[in-house]
Motif scaffolding. Structure first.
Motif, PDB file in Angstrom:
ATOM      1  N   GLU A 264      14.808  39.313  30.151  1.00 48.31           N
ATOM      2  CA  GLU A 264      14.464  40.224  31.244  1.00 48.31           C
ATOM      3  C   GLU A 264      15.698  40.982  31.727  1.00 48.31           C
ATOM      4  O   GLU A 264      15.655  42.195  31.933  1.00 48.31           O
ATOM      5  CB  GLU A 264      13.796  39.462  32.394  1.00 48.31           C
ATOM      6  N   GLY A 265      16.791  40.271  31.911  1.00 50.74           N
ATOM      7  CA  GLY A 265      18.040  40.917  32.316  1.00 50.74           C
ATOM      8  C   GLY A 265      18.547  41.872  31.248  1.00 50.74           C
ATOM      9  O   GLY A 265      19.100  42.932  31.553  1.00 50.74           O
TER      10      GLY A 265
ATOM     11  N   PHE B 182      16.513  45.022  31.508  1.00 52.27           N
ATOM     12  CA  PHE B 182      16.962  45.795  32.661  1.00 52.27           C
ATOM     13  C   PHE B 182      18.230  46.578  32.322  1.00 52.27           C
ATOM     14  O   PHE B 182      18.328  47.779  32.575  1.00 52.27           O
ATOM     15  CB  PHE B 182      17.214  44.876  33.862  1.00 52.27           C
TER      16      PHE B 182
ATOM     17  N   THR C 292      13.429  48.779  37.499  1.00 52.98           N
ATOM     18  CA  THR C 292      13.135  47.698  38.443  1.00 52.98           C
ATOM     19  C   THR C 292      12.792  46.425  37.662  1.00 52.98           C
ATOM     20  O   THR C 292      12.539  46.472  36.461  1.00 52.98           O
ATOM     21  CB  THR C 292      11.938  48.043  39.352  1.00 52.98           C
ATOM     22  N   TYR C 293      12.761  45.311  38.375  1.00 55.56           N
ATOM     23  CA  TYR C 293      12.295  44.048  37.792  1.00 55.56           C
ATOM     24  C   TYR C 293      10.802  43.837  38.063  1.00 55.56           C
ATOM     25  O   TYR C 293      10.215  42.876  37.588  1.00 55.56           O
ATOM     26  CB  TYR C 293      13.078  42.864  38.381  1.00 55.56           C
TER      27      TYR C 293
ATOM     28  N   MET D  34       7.906  42.976  35.363  1.00 53.97           N
ATOM     29  CA  MET D  34       8.545  42.890  34.059  1.00 53.97           C
ATOM     30  C   MET D  34       7.992  41.700  33.284  1.00 53.97           C
ATOM     31  O   MET D  34       7.806  40.619  33.830  1.00 53.97           O
ATOM     32  CB  MET D  34      10.054  42.749  34.210  1.00 53.97           C
TER      33      MET D  34
ATOM     34  N   TYR E 175       7.648  46.967  31.737  1.00 49.98           N
ATOM     35  CA  TYR E 175       8.551  47.161  32.870  1.00 49.98           C
ATOM     36  C   TYR E 175       8.073  48.327  33.726  1.00 49.98           C
ATOM     37  O   TYR E 175       7.219  49.106  33.318  1.00 49.98           O
ATOM     38  CB  TYR E 175       9.995  47.372  32.403  1.00 49.98           C
TER      39      TYR E 175
END
Length: 147
Positions: free
Chosen positions: A64-65, A68, A126-127, A130, A143
């Motif tokens: 996820e990071g 992003f 944005t998160y 996600m 996302y």
């Protein structure tokens, strides 16, 4: 003097976000398609020629990071350099202590007359909502961006 107006002002519903779902037979292909989806929100990547290239490397401890940072880096390239992505993107995903993307992006300087403008400008990643997951025999990368 009174008139028939309903009030001084009114708030209406307006969404300032776009949900993107990108798919791929591999996770690398899904990340590539996530990049193309981002580009196609603002201009038509099919009109962009692969005249120049940019190397991009991003890392993070989880997927996820990593997503992003990947999308955020692409936003930076467009905002700071006006680098428009062509459909030619080479993505390599690596897993070690965390995750890394090494990518070679092809494109050219954005030209509204050549590449068009869809009417949307992406402001930020944005998160929100996600999701990255394997679904049967393909990958889903989802996302939301702020427009």
């Amino acid at each position: 003097m009174p008139c028939g107006k309903p009030g001084d002002y009114k708030y209406g519903e307006h969404t300032a976000d776009v949900l993107i779902q990108a798919y791929g037979c591999t996770l690398e292909e899904a990340f590539k398609n996530a990049a193309l989806a981002l580009a196609d929100l603002t201009y038509y990547s099919s009109r962009v020629e692969p005249k120049e290239s940019r190397e991009v490397a991003v890392e993070y401890e989880d997927l996820e990071g990593l997503l992003f940072r990947w999308i955020d880096e692409l936003l930076y390239l467009f905002d700071a350099e006006k680098f428009a992505l062509s459909r030619r993107i080479e993505v390599k995903l690596e897993k070690g202590n965390g995750y890394a993307i090494r990518a070679l992006l092809y494109g050219e300087k954005y030209d509204i007359n050549k590449h068009g403008f869809t009417g949307l400008i992406v402001k930020a990643m944005t998160y929100h909502m996600m999701e990255i997951k394997k679904v049967e025999d393909y990958w889903l990368v989802q996302y939301v961006v702020d427009i």
